[in-house]
Motif scaffolding. Sequence first.
Motif, PDB file in Angstrom:
ATOM      1  N   PHE A 199     -25.024   5.432  53.289  1.00 33.85           N
ATOM      2  CA  PHE A 199     -25.633   4.329  52.585  1.00 33.85           C
ATOM      3  C   PHE A 199     -24.774   3.077  52.914  1.00 33.85           C
ATOM      4  CE2 PHE A 199     -25.398   1.705  48.308  1.00 33.85           C
ATOM      5  CZ  PHE A 199     -26.497   1.245  48.675  1.00 33.85           C
ATOM      6  N   VAL A 200     -23.399   3.562  52.957  1.00 35.19           N
ATOM      7  CA  VAL A 200     -23.179   2.418  52.582  1.00 35.19           C
ATOM      8  C   VAL A 200     -23.094   1.666  54.642  1.00 35.19           C
ATOM      9  CG1 VAL A 200     -20.975   1.477  53.457  1.00 35.19           C
ATOM     10  CG2 VAL A 200     -20.896   2.904  51.111  1.00 35.19           C
ATOM     11  N   SER A 201     -22.821   2.718  54.975  1.00 31.60           N
ATOM     12  CA  SER A 201     -23.348   2.318  57.096  1.00 31.60           C
ATOM     13  C   SER A 201     -24.943   1.338  56.980  1.00 31.60           C
ATOM     14  CB  SER A 201     -23.629   3.336  57.071  1.00 31.60           C
ATOM     15  OG  SER A 201     -23.455   3.310  58.989  1.00 31.60           O
ATOM     16  N   THR A 202     -25.935   1.491  55.723  1.00 30.01           N
ATOM     17  CA  THR A 202     -26.923   0.788  56.330  1.00 30.01           C
ATOM     18  C   THR A 202     -26.976  -0.664  55.534  1.00 30.01           C
ATOM     19  OG1 THR A 202     -27.644   1.532  54.295  1.00 30.01           O
ATOM     20  CG2 THR A 202     -28.252   3.055  55.593  1.00 30.01           C
ATOM     21  N   LEU A 203     -24.935  -0.856  55.290  1.00 29.72           N
ATOM     22  CA  LEU A 203     -25.621  -1.964  53.361  1.00 29.72           C
ATOM     23  C   LEU A 203     -25.047  -3.419  54.773  1.00 29.72           C
ATOM     24  CD1 LEU A 203     -24.156  -0.996  50.504  1.00 29.72           C
ATOM     25  CD2 LEU A 203     -26.848  -1.209  50.883  1.00 29.72           C
ATOM     26  N   THR A 204     -24.453  -2.672  56.287  1.00 33.26           N
ATOM     27  CA  THR A 204     -23.406  -3.836  56.965  1.00 33.26           C
ATOM     28  C   THR A 204     -24.076  -3.824  58.572  1.00 33.26           C
ATOM     29  OG1 THR A 204     -21.352  -4.724  57.160  1.00 33.26           O
ATOM     30  CG2 THR A 204     -21.451  -2.208  57.419  1.00 33.26           C
ATOM     31  N   ASN A 205     -24.057  -5.081  59.177  1.00 26.65           N
ATOM     32  CA  ASN A 205     -24.126  -4.611  60.551  1.00 26.65           C
ATOM     33  C   ASN A 205     -22.424  -4.302  61.279  1.00 26.65           C
ATOM     34  OD1 ASN A 205     -26.343  -4.820  60.597  1.00 26.65           O
ATOM     35  ND2 ASN A 205     -26.381  -7.465  60.758  1.00 26.65           N
ATOM     36  N   SER A 206     -21.548  -4.524  60.697  1.00 27.34           N
ATOM     37  CA  SER A 206     -20.186  -3.556  61.546  1.00 27.34           C
ATOM     38  C   SER A 206     -19.459  -2.608  61.333  1.00 27.34           C
ATOM     39  CB  SER A 206     -19.132  -4.640  60.705  1.00 27.34           C
ATOM     40  OG  SER A 206     -18.060  -4.608  61.348  1.00 27.34           O
ATOM     41  N   GLY A 207     -19.530  -1.762  61.933  1.00 27.03           N
ATOM     42  CA  GLY A 207     -18.866  -0.583  61.991  1.00 27.03           C
ATOM     43  C   GLY A 207     -17.909  -0.234  61.357  1.00 27.03           C
ATOM     44  N   ILE A 208     -16.823  -1.132  61.828  1.00 23.04           N
ATOM     45  CA  ILE A 208     -15.606  -1.207  61.286  1.00 23.04           C
ATOM     46  C   ILE A 208     -15.778  -1.054  59.513  1.00 23.04           C
ATOM     47  CG2 ILE A 208     -12.840  -2.085  61.135  1.00 23.04           C
ATOM     48  CD1 ILE A 208     -13.696  -2.796  64.438  1.00 23.04           C
ATOM     49  N   ALA A 209     -16.245  -2.079  59.440  1.00 21.73           N
ATOM     50  CA  ALA A 209     -16.578  -2.442  57.556  1.00 21.73           C
ATOM     51  C   ALA A 209     -16.602  -1.471  57.219  1.00 21.73           C
ATOM     52  CB  ALA A 209     -17.466  -4.372  57.448  1.00 21.73           C
ATOM     53  N   ALA A 210     -18.339  -0.479  57.933  1.00 23.28           N
ATOM     54  CA  ALA A 210     -18.627   0.442  56.807  1.00 23.28           C
ATOM     55  C   ALA A 210     -17.879   1.455  57.345  1.00 23.28           C
ATOM     56  CB  ALA A 210     -19.856   0.578  57.495  1.00 23.28           C
ATOM     57  N   MET A 211     -16.759   1.651  58.054  1.00 24.66           N
ATOM     58  CA  MET A 211     -16.048   2.773  58.081  1.00 24.66           C
ATOM     59  C   MET A 211     -14.782   2.799  57.348  1.00 24.66           C
ATOM     60  SD  MET A 211     -16.091   4.044  61.689  1.00 24.66           S
ATOM     61  CE  MET A 211     -16.255   2.676  62.649  1.00 24.66           C
ATOM     62  N   ALA A 212     -14.592   1.337  57.171  1.00 23.38           N
ATOM     63  CA  ALA A 212     -13.022   0.906  56.302  1.00 23.38           C
ATOM     64  C   ALA A 212     -13.733   0.906  55.166  1.00 23.38           C
ATOM     65  CB  ALA A 212     -12.840  -0.633  56.835  1.00 23.38           C
ATOM     66  N   THR A 213     -15.015   0.248  54.400  1.00 24.94           N
ATOM     67  CA  THR A 213     -15.232   0.679  53.211  1.00 24.94           C
ATOM     68  C   THR A 213     -15.459   2.319  52.611  1.00 24.94           C
ATOM     69  OG1 THR A 213     -16.334  -1.388  53.361  1.00 24.94           O
ATOM     70  CG2 THR A 213     -17.344  -0.228  51.495  1.00 24.94           C
ATOM     71  N   THR A 214     -15.620   2.753  53.586  1.00 20.93           N
ATOM     72  CA  THR A 214     -16.333   4.231  53.040  1.00 20.93           C
ATOM     73  C   THR A 214     -14.613   4.688  52.543  1.00 20.93           C
ATOM     74  OG1 THR A 214     -18.106   4.423  54.148  1.00 20.93           O
ATOM     75  CG2 THR A 214     -16.988   6.734  53.716  1.00 20.93           C
ATOM     76  N   ALA A 278     -34.350   3.941  51.446  1.00 19.03           N
ATOM     77  CA  ALA A 278     -34.521   2.402  50.383  1.00 19.03           C
ATOM     78  C   ALA A 278     -34.177   1.620  51.516  1.00 19.03           C
ATOM     79  CB  ALA A 278     -34.320   2.327  48.998  1.00 19.03           C
ATOM     80  N   ARG A 279     -33.033   1.378  51.246  1.00 16.86           N
ATOM     81  CA  ARG A 279     -32.820   0.479  52.123  1.00 16.86           C
ATOM     82  C   ARG A 279     -32.746   0.851  53.312  1.00 16.86           C
ATOM     83  NH1 ARG A 279     -30.841  -4.504  53.202  1.00 16.86           N
ATOM     84  NH2 ARG A 279     -29.045  -4.949  54.602  1.00 16.86           N
ATOM     85  N   PHE A 280     -32.572   1.346  53.980  1.00 12.69           N
ATOM     86  CA  PHE A 280     -32.747   1.688  55.938  1.00 12.69           C
ATOM     87  C   PHE A 280     -34.542   0.729  56.216  1.00 12.69           C
ATOM     88  CE2 PHE A 280     -32.613   3.948  59.338  1.00 12.69           C
ATOM     89  CZ  PHE A 280     -31.999   3.489  60.519  1.00 12.69           C
ATOM     90  N   THR A 281     -35.353   1.870  54.985  1.00 11.99           N
ATOM     91  CA  THR A 281     -36.855   1.623  55.918  1.00 11.99           C
ATOM     92  C   THR A 281     -37.219   0.336  54.789  1.00 11.99           C
ATOM     93  OG1 THR A 281     -37.088   2.386  54.141  1.00 11.99           O
ATOM     94  CG2 THR A 281     -37.375   4.093  55.144  1.00 11.99           C
TER      95      THR A 281
END
Length: 287
Positions: A199-214, A278-281
């Motif tokens: 879900f976090v990964s669908t919220l951003t275009n930055s892989g590093i930001a998604a990994m760090a947030t998770t 819901a976010r991805f679609t």
Amino acid sequence: MSRAEVLRGMPSLSLYRSEVTTTFRRWRTLALLGVLAAVPVLVGIAVRIETGRGGSGGRGGGGGGPAFIGQVAGNGLFLVFASLAATLPFFLPMAIGVIAGDAVAGEASSGTLRYLLVAPAGRTRLLLAKFTTTVLFAFAATLVVAASALAVGALLFPVGEVTLISGTTVSFGEGLLRALAIAGVVALSLTGLAALGLFVSTLTNSGIAAMATTVGLLITVQILDQFPQLSAVQPYLFPHYWLGFADLLRDPVYWDQILRNLGLQGLYVAVFGSAAWARFTSRDVTV
């Protein structure tokens, strides 16, 4: 032909196979598995050195990690349980957070996501492939820890009949079956985090930001689970029942916490999987 063009024309099974192959061929994935495999080696060597100095490695106790470590010197199979208990609070979930966080955001940052999302009907299929791949990685990572621990335990310590934490002695074969069951429960325990990370990964275009947030969310929730003042909400935190797998080493098995854990992970998968869908679609990809 680019990977995106190939994936768009693939049937579902080929898409899943491509996602799994791509993920497990990445150097980052191999490095994560290598680090996880090294943990049982370090634990086993540390226990071996300590017992060689005359340390009391035979003490047992309840179902936590330290109690498992106290049993390793008497039976190398306990290194499997000790290593899973040692890696589950942080190392295993951190690896899952990295894979899940990068699943969608990594495609976006590399510029391939917009090509994969041309057909709206393909979004659900692609998201399911990403989640399935993350869950498969959870099982692979858990089995790597267990297999490494079993090999090191058999090499450094005696193996044989297993005395369970309830005092009952079972055969080595039954002990191995219980170890396999524990590895399965540990892997399933990580599915809630996998859905959250996706879900976090669908919220951003930055892989590093998604990994760090998770990973940041993982650490935050782990800290919140330690405060007695938050006891009312702690049963709803995804890591709360993780170490309940120790109840598989009782005779009879205590299923209460194990089932609560699996039910809680299912709830997280349903909630955050739906949110990710819901976010991805409905996502407008412009990069």
